[in-house]
Scaffold this active site. Structure first.
Site, PDB file in Angstrom:
ATOM      1  N   HIS A   1       0.843  -1.210   0.000  1.00 21.21           N
ATOM      2  CA  HIS A   1       0.000   0.000   0.000  1.00 21.21           C
ATOM      3  C   HIS A   1       0.877   1.260   0.000  1.00 21.21           C
ATOM      4  CE1 HIS A   1       1.000   0.832   4.208  1.00 21.21           C
ATOM      5  NE2 HIS A   1       0.880  -0.450   4.407  1.00 21.21           N
TER       6      HIS A   1
ATOM      7  N   ARG B   1      -6.006   0.784   4.049  1.00 21.14           N
ATOM      8  CA  ARG B   1      -4.867   1.344   3.319  1.00 21.14           C
ATOM      9  C   ARG B   1      -4.516   0.491   2.099  1.00 21.14           C
ATOM     10  NH1 ARG B   1      -3.174  -0.653   8.308  1.00 21.14           N
ATOM     11  NH2 ARG B   1      -1.286  -1.931   8.437  1.00 21.14           N
TER      12      ARG B   1
ATOM     13  N   GLU C   1      -1.613  -6.978   7.364  1.00 21.03           N
ATOM     14  CA  GLU C   1      -0.243  -6.752   7.836  1.00 21.03           C
ATOM     15  C   GLU C   1       0.039  -7.645   9.041  1.00 21.03           C
ATOM     16  OE1 GLU C   1       3.029  -4.290   7.345  1.00 21.03           O
ATOM     17  OE2 GLU C   1       2.707  -6.426   7.696  1.00 21.03           O
TER      18      GLU C   1
HETATM   19  O1  LIG Z   1       2.668  -2.182  10.445  1.00 21.49           O
HETATM   20  C1  LIG Z   1       3.511  -1.267  10.371  1.00 21.49           C
HETATM   21  O2  LIG Z   1       3.984  -0.629  11.315  1.00 21.49           O
HETATM   22  C2  LIG Z   1       4.074  -0.952   9.005  1.00 21.49           C
HETATM   23  O3  LIG Z   1       3.120  -1.050   8.042  1.00 21.49           O
HETATM   24  C3  LIG Z   1       5.195  -1.914   8.714  1.00 21.49           C
HETATM   25  O4  LIG Z   1       6.044  -1.716   9.722  1.00 21.49           O
HETATM   26  P1  LIG Z   1       7.549  -2.184   9.618  1.00 21.49           P
HETATM   27  O5  LIG Z   1       8.082  -1.670   8.303  1.00 21.49           O
HETATM   28  O6  LIG Z   1       8.154  -1.523  10.816  1.00 21.49           O
HETATM   29  O7  LIG Z   1       7.505  -3.679   9.683  1.00 21.49           O
END
Ligand SMILES: O=C(O)[C@H](O)COP(=O)(O)O
Length: 206
Positions: free
Chosen positions: A10, A61, A88
């Protein structure tokens, strides 16, 4: 027959901009994130790609990124599946915390392990291994069959749910996965062989 699989993280989210751990929280895209999604659509159009089927997560997102890409392609009605499996990685108790504050509190190394290692779980959250355990079955059961049928497939998801999939596609290991970063809004264009291994991989830069 072409077996085309495109993955795109995203565009920048409101919590990416604030440098907050996000996980399953559900912030929207920033204006920059909207533009990144539109640029991804333009890159795919310039590459001559269009899609027969799309997949995304239960988080806005990623859903909004997909909608913007399909709009740029002039194909807003591509059949789309939304599934929690593509969410995620859940950052658990870290969600909402600033990543720099987390480094101050627990140290750079510990935060890097939580963010990028294969099997270290953030407190109350998922490791990448846990994320693979829900992304990979969904890929095998829902996404890959469409690609092998010759449908051009687009997946709009997240940094770590896509790292989980790229780990498998690219044959990365728990030792090599920590160095893999996926930028927001950059399409990864895979062409698969009949045996579902990767024939070619291309990153479409704006
Ligand atoms: O979920 C999150 O904080 C980001 O989308 C991805 O986080 P990271 O790049 O710190 O894994």
């Amino acid at each position: 027959m072409d077996r085309i699989l495109v993955l795109v993280r995203h565009g920048q989210s409101e919590w990416n901009l604030k440098n907050l751990f996000t996980g399953w929280k559900d912030p929207g895209l920033t204006e920059k994130g909207v533009e990144e999604a539109r640029a991804a659509g333009r890159s795919l159009k310039a590459r001559g790609l269009n899609f027969d089927r799309a997949f995304t997560s239960n988080l806005v997102r990623a859903q909004h990124t997909l909608k913007l890409i399909l709009s740029e392609l002039g194909a807003p009605d591509v059949p789309t599946a939304r599934d929690l499996a593509l969410n995620e990685r859940d950052y658990g108790d870290l969600c909402g915390l600033n990543k720099d504050d987390a480094r101050e509190k627990w140290g750079d190394e510990q935060v890097h392990l939580w963010r990028r290692s294969y099997d270290v779980q953030p407190p109350g959250g998922e490791s990448l291994k846990d994320t693979v355990a829900r992304v990979l079955p969904y890929y095998i059961q829902a996404i890959l069959p469409a690609v092998l049928r010759g449908e051009r497939v687009l997946v709009a998801a997240h940094g770590n749910s896509l790292r989980a999939l790229v780990m498998v596609l690219d044959g990365l290991t728990p030792q090599t996965i920590p160095s893999l970063e996926l930028a927001t809004g950059l399409p990864l264009v895979y062409r698969l062989k009949p045996d579902s291994t990767v024939e070619t991989k291309e990153i479409l830069h704006p």
